[in-house]
Design a protein around this motif. Structure first.
Motif, PDB file in Angstrom:
ATOM      1  N   ASP A   9      54.745  64.736 -16.461  1.00 39.35           N
ATOM      2  CA  ASP A   9      55.381  65.156 -15.202  1.00 39.35           C
ATOM      3  C   ASP A   9      54.522  66.179 -14.473  1.00 39.35           C
ATOM      4  O   ASP A   9      54.402  66.134 -13.244  1.00 39.35           O
ATOM      5  N   LEU A  10      53.945  67.090 -15.213  1.00 37.80           N
ATOM      6  CA  LEU A  10      53.084  68.111 -14.626  1.00 37.80           C
ATOM      7  C   LEU A  10      51.870  67.472 -13.947  1.00 37.80           C
ATOM      8  O   LEU A  10      51.538  67.797 -12.807  1.00 37.80           O
ATOM      9  N   GLU A  13      52.746  65.566 -10.756  1.00 39.05           N
ATOM     10  CA  GLU A  13      52.857  66.433  -9.572  1.00 39.05           C
ATOM     11  C   GLU A  13      51.509  66.555  -8.865  1.00 39.05           C
ATOM     12  O   GLU A  13      51.450  66.631  -7.647  1.00 39.05           O
ATOM     13  N   ILE A  14      50.443  66.577  -9.633  1.00 37.24           N
ATOM     14  CA  ILE A  14      49.104  66.763  -9.073  1.00 37.24           C
ATOM     15  C   ILE A  14      48.553  65.452  -8.515  1.00 37.24           C
ATOM     16  O   ILE A  14      48.053  65.413  -7.397  1.00 37.24           O
ATOM     17  N   GLU A  16      50.203  62.607  -7.893  1.00 39.36           N
ATOM     18  CA  GLU A  16      51.165  62.043  -6.934  1.00 39.36           C
ATOM     19  C   GLU A  16      51.636  60.625  -7.193  1.00 39.36           C
ATOM     20  O   GLU A  16      52.575  60.180  -6.575  1.00 39.36           O
ATOM     21  N   GLU A  58      42.835  72.362  -9.516  1.00 36.49           N
ATOM     22  CA  GLU A  58      43.825  72.899 -10.455  1.00 36.49           C
ATOM     23  C   GLU A  58      43.177  73.449 -11.725  1.00 36.49           C
ATOM     24  O   GLU A  58      43.858  73.952 -12.603  1.00 36.49           O
ATOM     25  N   ARG A  92      53.198  77.185 -15.305  1.00 37.33           N
ATOM     26  CA  ARG A  92      54.314  76.577 -14.571  1.00 37.33           C
ATOM     27  C   ARG A  92      55.650  76.955 -15.209  1.00 37.33           C
ATOM     28  O   ARG A  92      56.621  77.217 -14.515  1.00 37.33           O
ATOM     29  N   ASP A  96      58.650  78.808 -13.321  1.00 42.39           N
ATOM     30  CA  ASP A  96      59.999  78.225 -13.298  1.00 42.39           C
ATOM     31  C   ASP A  96      61.012  79.192 -13.899  1.00 42.39           C
ATOM     32  O   ASP A  96      62.118  79.350 -13.375  1.00 42.39           O
TER      33      ASP A  96
END
Length: 166
Positions: A9-10, A13-14, A16, A58, A92, A96
């Protein structure tokens, strides 16, 4: 690594798009040039380069640039930094966690009022404002007290889940 749902998932996010995770898999498998990655994955070369630079931004990828002596063209050999993924995951999680704790603090230290038709949810200060006077700004229905215990419980559960993960 891409089988870990949190890391997946992480990275998603990058990059897409689920298909773009194949670019990362190619890097992990040792395919290092953008042209080879594009050929192996079937992803357009400009998209491959865009994703590689996003990973670079990143801190998850690095490259080495070499100049071909015959053509005078540069080639880029890319490398995926597996060890940096865990650091990004921790960062992250910390972000969060801080956000969830701020939301919990807000929920625990305020009284809320909601429109019975779901238009607005206001804290006491905003609901008691002379321009609002405990009436919904959209439909003029009287605002009712909102028992936010479910929200508080959910935030605590989410905080605990992140803390357990860390």
């Amino acid at each position: 690594m891409l089988n870990d749902p949190i890391i997946r998932d992480l990275l998603l996010e990058i990059v897409e798009d689920e298909e773009n995770l194949n670019i990362i898999q190619c890097l992990i498998d040792g395919i290092s040039t953008d042209e080879e990655i594009a050929e192996k994955t079937g992803i357009r070369l400009n998209i491959v380069r865009k994703i590689l630079y996003k990973l670079y931004d990143e801190g998850l990828a690095s490259y080495r640039r070499d100049k071909d002596k015959e053509t005078q063209w540069y080639t880029y050999d890319w490398k995926f930094k597996v060890d940096e993924v865990e650091k990004l995951k921790e960062k992250r999680n910390e972000e969060d966690l801080a956000q969830l704790k701020a939301m919990l603090d807000e929920e625990e230290n305020n009284m809320y009022f909601i429109c019975p038709y779901g238009h607005y949810r206001l804290n006491f200060e905003n609901a008691s404002d002379p321009r609002v006077e405990f009436l919904c700004p959209e439909c003029d229905a009287e605002l009712v007290h909102d028992d936010n215990q479910d929200i508080i419980d959910d935030l605590k559960r989410r905080i605990k889940a992140i803390e357990d993960q860390m």
